[in-house]
Motif scaffolding. Structure first.
Motif, PDB file in Angstrom:
ATOM      1  N   ARG A   1      25.297  64.884  40.557  1.00  0.00           N
ATOM      2  CA  ARG A   1      25.793  63.666  41.530  1.00  0.00           C
ATOM      3  C   ARG A   1      26.278  62.684  40.460  1.00  0.00           C
ATOM      4  N   ASP A   2      27.281  62.032  40.813  1.00  0.00           N
ATOM      5  CA  ASP A   2      27.879  61.002  40.034  1.00  0.00           C
ATOM      6  C   ASP A   2      26.689  59.915  40.095  1.00  0.00           C
ATOM      7  N   ASN A   3      27.102  58.880  39.206  1.00  0.00           N
ATOM      8  CA  ASN A   3      26.137  57.920  38.734  1.00  0.00           C
ATOM      9  C   ASN A   3      26.241  56.519  39.630  1.00  0.00           C
ATOM     10  N   THR A   4      26.888  56.530  40.730  1.00  0.00           N
ATOM     11  CA  THR A   4      26.852  55.448  41.615  1.00  0.00           C
ATOM     12  C   THR A   4      25.629  55.543  42.368  1.00  0.00           C
ATOM     13  N   ASN A   5      25.155  54.336  42.881  1.00  0.00           N
ATOM     14  CA  ASN A   5      24.128  54.339  43.794  1.00  0.00           C
ATOM     15  C   ASN A   5      24.204  52.978  44.518  1.00  0.00           C
ATOM     16  N   THR A   6      23.383  52.936  45.727  1.00  0.00           N
ATOM     17  CA  THR A   6      23.596  51.742  46.651  1.00  0.00           C
ATOM     18  C   THR A   6      23.333  50.381  45.838  1.00  0.00           C
TER      19      THR A   6
ATOM     20  N   LEU B   1      26.464  49.430  43.581  1.00  0.00           N
ATOM     21  CA  LEU B   1      27.794  48.906  44.488  1.00  0.00           C
ATOM     22  C   LEU B   1      27.253  47.377  44.787  1.00  0.00           C
ATOM     23  N   MET B   2      25.993  47.371  45.308  1.00  0.00           N
ATOM     24  CA  MET B   2      25.812  45.853  45.871  1.00  0.00           C
ATOM     25  C   MET B   2      25.784  44.879  44.504  1.00  0.00           C
TER      26      MET B   2
ATOM     27  N   ILE C   1      19.473  48.651  56.444  1.00  0.00           N
ATOM     28  CA  ILE C   1      20.807  48.856  55.869  1.00  0.00           C
ATOM     29  C   ILE C   1      21.372  50.122  56.429  1.00  0.00           C
ATOM     30  N   GLY C   2      22.767  49.899  56.737  1.00  0.00           N
ATOM     31  CA  GLY C   2      23.456  51.098  57.243  1.00  0.00           C
ATOM     32  C   GLY C   2      23.605  51.173  58.798  1.00  0.00           C
TER      33      GLY C   2
ATOM     34  N   ARG D   1      36.294  50.553  42.317  1.00  0.00           N
ATOM     35  CA  ARG D   1      36.508  51.387  43.348  1.00  0.00           C
ATOM     36  C   ARG D   1      35.199  50.827  44.312  1.00  0.00           C
ATOM     37  N   VAL D   2      34.755  49.808  44.381  1.00  0.00           N
ATOM     38  CA  VAL D   2      33.897  49.576  45.363  1.00  0.00           C
ATOM     39  C   VAL D   2      34.322  49.276  46.769  1.00  0.00           C
TER      40      VAL D   2
ATOM     41  N   TYR E   1      30.627  47.529  54.093  1.00  0.00           N
ATOM     42  CA  TYR E   1      30.531  49.124  54.670  1.00  0.00           C
ATOM     43  C   TYR E   1      29.919  49.320  55.881  1.00  0.00           C
ATOM     44  N   THR E   2      28.704  48.766  56.232  1.00  0.00           N
ATOM     45  CA  THR E   2      28.099  49.149  57.360  1.00  0.00           C
ATOM     46  C   THR E   2      28.975  48.929  58.697  1.00  0.00           C
TER      47      THR E   2
END
Ligand code: SF4
Ligand code: SF4
Lengths: 316, 449
Positions: free
Chosen positions: A14-19, A22-23, A116-117, A201-202, A252-253
């Protein structure tokens, strides 16, 4: 040993972004604008921001415990909501109102819909509108840097020509010499944050560009005494448009997940903002416009399901 | 001729390359003490064993055949004695009839192994079938079937897939460097026989050496230099996916549920064409395979040529064993490879890599709630909306799964790779496909009554 081998489904990396990252990026991007707000409106603004963030985070923490759900306060989305709400408040707001608004955003708008979401409107914006309706006076008590006037530029325009001399110029608008909410004071620093979000790229540019583009077009056409004589730039730079287009409409949501949907959403926001600003007796349009479009997102998404690659067929 | 195609496909992700074994010359692995050769190593009908317990077999001898159209015969990769013919669980959890052979180390070649003789396309395909060749890129579709599309489908273009877009894997790359002439001679043979008007050899731009070698050779032969073109592709996963590659090379889009032949294209792996050349020269069927052995848990990462049927454990052993406890072992790359339950599973015809992950690299972060960021949608090369398939599959809403085209997913893994909430999107889409199959069967049963 071999029966101990892990059996999971691909992909295995998996890449290393996570929620949370981003926040955190969103918060970083908002900080310059917050700093500008504090600079122009004084330290009380900082207090307002701290209070809304703290109240949101605590509200999220407690609700998750009461709902007996896994703790999500660590994803930092509550902090983002709190910060954005604070940025949408006047610097003079009584702190207890700020707290009630934060709790409303997190508990009623976000958590009761599943967290969330899951919420279908932007919590910070919904809370702001709730507050404007509940405490109209406190929510519109502005201060202007280096001045005594207590109206926003948009408020001044609504008041008519007599007030026009008091209007700040483009440069003041861009840099931040104007009345308004804490976070919308300076288009310049907001744009710095926006560039950061795009570079990281957020967010993608589909929503902000269509939003600002369609809004500018309409204010140019209908914003003046005659057709095609409106001062689009003035409208874009004043009020919460930049803040709304880059930081709130892109939530996003509550925005579409697909490209086409985002384009439609952005145009919808722009058109509604322009209509409200030009033709209603309400000087702002951004919050209402985004909220209305939020509620249309499921519909937009349903009608913009993309075709599969190479596909003409719509249903298997 | 060298072509640079800037245009690539929409979506995809920049995966890490980790091509640690790119410069390592292929090592030959000796014969293991036992091999396990499953009767199904391709897409299509399984073979029936034609040897019995106690038989002696030689290298290249047919040990399994099928009279079904879509199938490929299976050969012994070793000489020795058949010690068992029984069902065995293979890499994907399926149970398959398997021939177990105790090797004698002599590697005597069977007398039927001799260069094939053919005078035209039909005879060539007949001979090619006997080679047991299947798509070596991963899917394992029998090559003689692929090269004979049903009448009415005009195929004018051959695409050779050398993009190798998965992390770690370098087995195609080593083939290009070590056997470049074989690849082009194989291509020329196919051009002569099938009259392809265009041949594109697609290679990602992270392998400049491979591009140079192949385009130099391709430019040498005037007869073919107009037809055979080396294409420099952008390094972006999944560039090697059939539909994406066809689009990048030709601009043609294969519709969902259709085959490349429907747009006039056949795609072959670079190792497959090279094999064809070697087969024409020696007549030796497909009995060995180069696999990339890598991953943080492997002591000496390498490319190893392995007799088909060799247990995975022996291959790792050959590479110096493990530097740390292997926590997850993959057949194939980290994006699409299959986690192996047992190290006793054998290497198959289409195995291209064995990856051993250690504790840290095997860790999959916990799943969080979807935040609707849209990244999965942005990266999906098939233009799907993985978040919605995920949601509806968890609710078992078959109608919605159809609406969101769950069946068009090629399981490339891009969506799961980028998801910040670390949702198991691909896993749920596989489930979604099963749900759709089930619903279709149920509907058919109802309709039949
Ligand atoms: S990438 Fe993950 S979090 Fe983002 S929309 Fe897709 S499933 Fe949801
Ligand atoms: S939905 Fe399927 S095709 Fe699309 S990115 Fe995910 S795995 Fe790949």
């Amino acid at each position: 040993m071999e029966n101990g081998l892990l059996m999971t489904s691909s992909p295995h990396i998996r890449d290393n972004t996570n929620t949370r990252r981003l926040m955190a990026d969103v918060i970083i991007a908002l900080l310059p604008a917050c700093a500008a707000g504090v600079y122009f409106f004084g330290l009380r603004s900082l207090l307002v921001l701290l209070v809304t963030v703290a109240a949101s985070v605590i509200a999220e923490y407690i609700t998750r415990i009461l709902l007996k759900r896994e703790q999500t306060v660590g994803d930092m989305s509550a902090a983002v909501t709190g910060l954005i709400l604070g940025m949408n408040l006047p610097p003079t707001i009584p702190l207890w109102i700020a707290i009630v608004g934060s709790v409303f955003a997190i508990v009623i708008v976000k958590q009761l819909f599943g967290g969330i979401g899951q919420n279908f409107v932007n919590p910070a914006l919904a809370a702001r509108v709730f507050m404007v309706i509940s405490w109209p006076v406190q929510m519109t008590r502005w201060i202007i840097p280096d001045a005594v006037s207590s109206a926003t530029p948009l408020g001044l325009i609504k008041e008519g020509a007599s007030a026009a001399e008091e209007l700040p110029g483009y440069f003041e608008l861009f840099i931040g010499k104007k009345g308004g909410c804490i976070g919308e004071v300076s288009a310049a620093v907001l744009l710095i944050g926006a560039v950061y979000l795009v570079a990281r790229r957020v967010i993608t540019l589909e929503i902000p560009l269509t939003y600002i583009g369609s809004f500018a077009l309409l204010t140019w056409i209908f914003g003046g005494d005659r057709l095609f004589s409106g001062d689009a730039l003035y409208h874009v730079l004043s009020g919460g448009l930049i803040l709304g287009a880059f930081f709130m409409a892109t939530d996003y949501t509550t925005s579409p997940v697909n490209r086409k949907g985002r384009l439609i959403f952005g145009i919808g926001c722009g058109v509604l903002s322009a209509i409200i600003r030009l033709f209603s007796n309400y000087p702002e349009g951004v919050s209402f416009a985004i909220l209305i479009m939020n509620t249309l997102v499921p519909l937009i998404e349903r009608y913009t399901i993309p075709r599969s690659f190479g596909g003409g067929k719509s249903v298997a | 001729m060298l072509f640079t195609k800037k245009a690539t496909f929409r979506g995809g992700v920049p995966v890490p390359h980790w091509k640690n074994t790119a410069e390592a010359e292929t090592l030959q692995m000796g014969v293991p003490s036992k091999v396990y050769i499953p009767m199904l190593q391709h897409i299509g009908a399984p073979c029936t064993p034609v040897v019995n317990k106690g038989d002696t077999v030689k290298v290249g001898q047919v040990i399994g055949t099928s009279d079904k159209l879509i199938s490929a015969p299976i050969h012994s990769s070793v000489s020795g004695r058949v010690t068992n013919v029984a069902p065995m669980v293979v890499f994907n959890g399926q149970s398959v009839m398997t021939v177990e052979i105790e090797t004698d180390g002599l590697q005597e070649v069977h007398e039927d192994v001799k260069p094939p003789v053919f005078n035209n396309k039909e005879e060539f395909l007949e001979q090619l079938k006997k080679s047991g060749l299947v798509g070596l890129g991963g899917a394992g579709f029998p090559t003689h079937v692929k090269l004979a599309p049903p009448p009415g489908k005009e195929v004018d273009t051959l695409i050779i897939n050398g993009s190798e877009c998965e992390p770690y894997i370098t087995s195609d790359y080593r083939e290009i460097i070590e056997n470049s002439w074989n690849i082009l001679l194989g291509v020329y043979t196919l051009v002569d026989l099938f009259g392809f008007k265009n041949v594109w050899i697609g290679i990602e731009d992270n392998k400049p050496e491979a591009i140079k070698v192949l385009s130099n050779i391709a430019a040498k032969d005037d007869k073919y230099s107009d037809v055979v073109k080396v294409v420099k592709l952008k390094s972006r996963y999944p560039q090697g996916a059939e539909k994406m590659l066809i689009y990048a090379c030709t601009g043609r889009k294969v519709p969902p549920g259709k085959l490349p032949a429907d747009v006039g294209v056949i795609v072959m792996n670079i190792n497959s064409v090279s094999f064809i050349r070697e087969y024409i020269r020696t007549g030796m069927p497909l009995v060995k395979k180069r696999v990339t052995v890598d991953g943080p848990a492997v002591k000496n990462p390498a490319n190893v040529e392995v007799p088909i049927g060799t247990p995975i454990a022996d291959v790792f052993e050959f590479c110096g064993g493990f530097r740390s406890e292997p926590v997850k072992v993959l057949m194939g790359g980290p994006m699409m490879g299959v986690a192996q339950y047992s190290l006793q599973y054998p290497v198959l015809k289409h195995t291209n890599a064995l990856i051993a992950l250690d504790e840290k690299s095997a860790k999959i972060p916990p799943e969080g709630p979807c935040i609707r960021c849209g990244r999965c949608v942005d990266v999906c090369p098939m233009n799907l909306m993985p978040l919605h398939i995920n949601r509806h599959s968890l609710h078992g809403d078959v109608e919605a799964l159809e609406k969101y085209h769950a069946n068009d997913c090629m399981e490339c893994g891009c969506c799961s790779y980028v998801c910040p909430a670390k949702r198991h999107l691909v896993q749920s889409i596989r489930l979604a496909k099963a749900q759709l199959r089930q619903a279709a069967t149920a509907a058919a049963a109802k309709g039949g009554k």
